[in-house]
Design a protein around this motif. Structure first.
Motif, mmCIF file in Angstrom:
data_model
loop_
_atom_site.group_PDB
_atom_site.id
_atom_site.type_symbol
_atom_site.label_atom_id
_atom_site.label_comp_id
_atom_site.label_asym_id
_atom_site.label_seq_id
_atom_site.Cartn_x
_atom_site.Cartn_y
_atom_site.Cartn_z
ATOM 1 N N SER A 294 0.827 -1.212 0.000
ATOM 2 C CA SER A 294 0.000 0.000 0.000
ATOM 3 C C SER A 294 0.857 1.257 0.000
ATOM 4 C CB SER A 294 -0.927 0.000 1.222
ATOM 5 O OG SER A 294 -1.829 -1.093 1.181
ATOM 6 N N VAL A 295 1.966 1.233 0.734
ATOM 7 C CA VAL A 295 2.862 2.392 0.746
ATOM 8 C C VAL A 295 3.570 2.543 -0.598
ATOM 9 C CG1 VAL A 295 4.915 3.404 1.824
ATOM 10 C CG2 VAL A 295 3.169 2.333 3.243
ATOM 11 N N VAL A 296 3.910 1.430 -1.238
ATOM 12 C CA VAL A 296 4.487 1.495 -2.582
ATOM 13 C C VAL A 296 3.488 2.120 -3.555
ATOM 14 C CG1 VAL A 296 5.275 0.116 -4.554
ATOM 15 C CG2 VAL A 296 6.113 -0.402 -2.256
ATOM 16 N N ARG A 297 2.240 1.732 -3.461
ATOM 17 C CA ARG A 297 1.199 2.312 -4.300
ATOM 18 C C ARG A 297 1.024 3.798 -3.993
ATOM 19 N NH1 ARG A 297 -2.853 -1.056 -6.483
ATOM 20 N NH2 ARG A 297 -4.433 0.455 -5.819
ATOM 21 N N LEU A 298 1.086 4.162 -2.715
ATOM 22 C CA LEU A 298 0.997 5.569 -2.330
ATOM 23 C C LEU A 298 2.144 6.363 -2.948
ATOM 24 C CD1 LEU A 298 -0.355 7.733 -0.361
ATOM 25 C CD2 LEU A 298 1.508 7.142 1.205
ATOM 26 N N ALA A 299 3.345 5.791 -2.888
ATOM 27 C CA ALA A 299 4.512 6.462 -3.460
ATOM 28 C C ALA A 299 4.357 6.640 -4.967
ATOM 29 C CB ALA A 299 5.780 5.664 -3.147
ATOM 30 N N ALA A 300 3.897 5.577 -5.638
ATOM 31 C CA ALA A 300 3.737 5.646 -7.093
ATOM 32 C C ALA A 300 2.676 6.670 -7.480
ATOM 33 C CB ALA A 300 3.363 4.269 -7.637
ATOM 34 N N ALA A 301 1.591 6.743 -6.715
ATOM 35 C CA ALA A 301 0.536 7.705 -7.018
ATOM 36 C C ALA A 301 0.965 9.130 -6.698
ATOM 37 C CB ALA A 301 -0.729 7.352 -6.242
ATOM 38 N N GLY A 302 1.663 9.314 -5.570
ATOM 39 C CA GLY A 302 2.083 10.653 -5.171
ATOM 40 C C GLY A 302 3.185 11.225 -6.034
ATOM 41 N N LEU A 303 4.042 10.353 -6.585
ATOM 42 C CA LEU A 303 5.155 10.793 -7.419
ATOM 43 C C LEU A 303 4.843 10.703 -8.906
ATOM 44 C CD1 LEU A 303 8.109 9.120 -5.477
ATOM 45 C CD2 LEU A 303 7.619 11.568 -5.619
ATOM 46 N N ALA A 304 3.620 10.346 -9.255
ATOM 47 C CA ALA A 304 3.255 10.235 -10.668
ATOM 48 C C ALA A 304 3.432 11.580 -11.370
ATOM 49 C CB ALA A 304 1.813 9.755 -10.797
ATOM 50 N N SER A 305 3.903 11.527 -12.599
ATOM 51 C CA SER A 305 4.161 12.756 -13.343
ATOM 52 C C SER A 305 2.894 13.561 -13.596
ATOM 53 C CB SER A 305 4.838 12.429 -14.676
ATOM 54 O OG SER A 305 4.032 11.545 -15.450
ATOM 55 N N ASP A 306 1.730 12.900 -13.567
ATOM 56 C CA ASP A 306 0.480 13.615 -13.801
ATOM 57 C C ASP A 306 -0.335 13.816 -12.530
ATOM 58 O OD1 ASP A 306 -0.305 11.035 -13.290
ATOM 59 O OD2 ASP A 306 -1.587 10.820 -15.055
ATOM 60 N N ALA A 307 0.297 13.612 -11.353
ATOM 61 C CA ALA A 307 -0.425 13.783 -10.092
ATOM 62 C C ALA A 307 -0.821 15.239 -9.905
ATOM 63 C CB ALA A 307 0.435 13.314 -8.924
ATOM 64 N N PRO A 308 -2.063 15.518 -9.522
ATOM 65 C CA PRO A 308 -2.481 16.910 -9.302
ATOM 66 C C PRO A 308 -1.795 17.510 -8.087
ATOM 67 C CG PRO A 308 -4.180 15.382 -8.559
ATOM 68 C CD PRO A 308 -3.148 14.556 -9.260
ATOM 69 N N ARG A 309 -1.570 18.788 -8.118
ATOM 70 C CA ARG A 309 -0.939 19.496 -7.003
ATOM 71 C C ARG A 309 -1.988 20.280 -6.231
ATOM 72 N NH1 ARG A 309 4.648 19.825 -8.045
ATOM 73 N NH2 ARG A 309 5.151 18.146 -9.508
ATOM 74 N N ALA A 310 -1.851 20.288 -4.918
ATOM 75 C CA ALA A 310 -2.767 21.061 -4.089
ATOM 76 C C ALA A 310 -2.477 22.543 -4.265
ATOM 77 C CB ALA A 310 -2.617 20.661 -2.627
ATOM 78 N N VAL A 311 -3.516 23.335 -4.336
ATOM 79 C CA VAL A 311 -3.373 24.790 -4.451
ATOM 80 C C VAL A 311 -3.317 25.376 -3.057
ATOM 81 C CG1 VAL A 311 -4.409 26.902 -5.318
ATOM 82 C CG2 VAL A 311 -4.642 24.777 -6.618
ATOM 83 N N PRO A 312 -2.221 26.085 -2.693
ATOM 84 C CA PRO A 312 -2.122 26.673 -1.352
ATOM 85 C C PRO A 312 -3.301 27.594 -1.069
ATOM 86 C CG PRO A 312 -0.028 26.823 -2.522
ATOM 87 C CD PRO A 312 -1.052 26.390 -3.519
ATOM 88 N N GLU A 313 -3.730 27.615 0.193
ATOM 89 C CA GLU A 313 -4.845 28.485 0.566
ATOM 90 C C GLU A 313 -4.475 29.939 0.328
ATOM 91 O OE1 GLU A 313 -6.202 27.829 4.483
ATOM 92 O OE2 GLU A 313 -6.533 25.676 4.236
ATOM 93 N N GLY A 314 -5.389 30.672 -0.280
ATOM 94 C CA GLY A 314 -5.153 32.076 -0.554
ATOM 95 C C GLY A 314 -4.475 32.343 -1.878
ATOM 96 N N ALA A 315 -3.979 31.274 -2.530
ATOM 97 C CA ALA A 315 -3.309 31.474 -3.811
ATOM 98 C C ALA A 315 -4.350 31.677 -4.893
ATOM 99 C CB ALA A 315 -2.438 30.267 -4.151
ATOM 100 N N PRO A 316 -4.084 32.592 -5.839
ATOM 101 C CA PRO A 316 -5.044 32.802 -6.921
ATOM 102 C C PRO A 316 -5.137 31.593 -7.827
ATOM 103 C CG PRO A 316 -2.987 33.947 -7.384
ATOM 104 C CD PRO A 316 -2.885 33.420 -5.988
ATOM 105 N N VAL A 317 -6.331 31.260 -8.245
ATOM 106 C CA VAL A 317 -6.550 30.144 -9.143
ATOM 107 C C VAL A 317 -6.650 30.670 -10.558
ATOM 108 C CG1 VAL A 317 -8.070 28.224 -9.735
ATOM 109 C CG2 VAL A 317 -7.780 28.896 -7.345
ATOM 110 N N SER A 318 -5.694 30.268 -11.392
ATOM 111 C CA SER A 318 -5.706 30.766 -12.752
ATOM 112 C C SER A 318 -6.676 29.959 -13.589
ATOM 113 C CB SER A 318 -4.298 30.629 -13.373
ATOM 114 O OG SER A 318 -3.890 29.290 -13.358
#
Length: 323
Positions: A294-318
């Motif tokens: 499960s941790v290997v799967r987490l690593a693969a999903a988190g490091l995927a080249s197309d993984a979405p990035r969280a937008v910091p709070e207060g940052a403008p959304v383009s």
């Protein structure tokens, strides 16, 4: 852009190889827990100097079965690698994962052969056996991890990207490293349970704190402490990655880690109270492997080249202009 998914046949085959390998790993633990590692003597790959042992004892049958099933696992690993290379275009992540799965299968066989030939089996309580058990555990985890990635990438998941990932690689590395350390301590604890079984829980606790106890017993007390500490880190990292990389795959892996690790801690407690019966040792090992996967799967999903990035709070959304 994600790579093309593998054929249905390859996906099913890669999953079958992983499941079969897990069975072989659990049977290997059964060999150690029952003290059957010397069932074929110090001969390898033959058993007591023969291809097929005659009039085998129960220990010989247990060890010989492990030899045969391990040999088939090697054949499957070769087939997986060849198929993975031939059926996927250059650059497809399945190719690299299948090659590493074969590499770790070969080193798994070599480590197993070394344990047998050096007679680190049965009642051997040397410190060197502990080092070999640790090496065996680490290699087994790496093998399972590589096979897990073959299954993962066969379903068309994006390859890993290490650059520009911020703290994600460090967090993933801490989780994987912590689980390897925990696994090694578990292998030593299981070896101590096998070599120096206690008849009561009180006797087992006295063994752990006795200065005259064997080093395996003195180290055994570290395993539950590490289990709690590493578990807290792994679960915290999983929850953090679910926020940093808010994809469905990351969330699913994080949820699985929390559930399976809780079951693993409960199994560890039961294992302690019941004085580590063989069947409970196998359940404990199975859950440990599932946590690792499960941790290997987490690593693969988190490091995927197309993984979405969280937008910091207060940052403008383009937003892209309408076409």
């Amino acid at each position: 852009m994600s790579p093309v998914a593998s054929s249905r046949r390859f996906q099913r085959f890669s999953l079958g190889v992983l499941v079969y390998s897990m069975g072989v790993i659990l049977w290997g633990a059964f060999v150690r827990a029952t003290g059957s590692g010397a069932g074929c003597g110090d001969h390898w790959p033959q058993c007591n100097g023969m291809v097929v042992p005659r009039e085998p004892t129960v220990a010989t049958l247990i060890e010989y079965t492990h030899r045969v099933t391990s040999g088939l696992a090697m054949v499957l690993a070769v087939a997986l690698c060849v198929w993975g290379l031939r059926a996927h275009a250059k650059g497809h992540p399945v190719r690299k994962a299948s090659v590493w799965a074969l590499v770790f299968m070969v080193t798994e066989a070599l480590v197993g052969a070394g344990i047998v030939l050096l007679q680190y089996v049965a009642d051997n309580a040397s410190v060197a056996r502990g080092y070999w058990m640790a090496l065996h555990l680490v290699n087994t985890f790496l093998l399972v991890g590589a096979q897990t990635l073959v299954v993962w990438f066969s379903r068309g998941r994006a390859p890993l990207a290490w650059k520009g990932q911020g703290w994600v690689p460090a967090l993933v590395g801490a989780s994987l490293g912590g689980l390897l350390l925990l696994g090694v301590s578990g292998a030593i604890a299981a070896l101590g349970d096998t070599l120096f079984p206690a008849t009561t829980l009180a006797e087992g606790l006295r063994q752990d704190v006795s200065e005259a106890a064997h080093i395996f017993l003195q180290l055994r007390v570290l395993h539950p402490v590490l289990a709690v500490g590493v578990g807290a880190v792994v679960v915290a990292v999983a929850r953090g990655l679910a926020r940093l990389r808010p994809s469905r795959d990351v969330r699913r892996a994080a949820t699985a880690i929390g559930i399976i690790y809780a079951l693993q801690l409960a199994a560890g407690l039961v294992n302690l109270v019941l004085l580590a019966p063989v069947w409970m040792q196998l359940v404990h090992l199975l859950l440990a492997d599932l946590v690792w996967m499960s941790v290997v799967r987490l690593a693969a999903a988190g490091l995927a080249s197309d993984a979405p990035r969280a937008v910091p709070e207060g940052a403008p959304v383009s937003s892209a202009p309408a076409v």
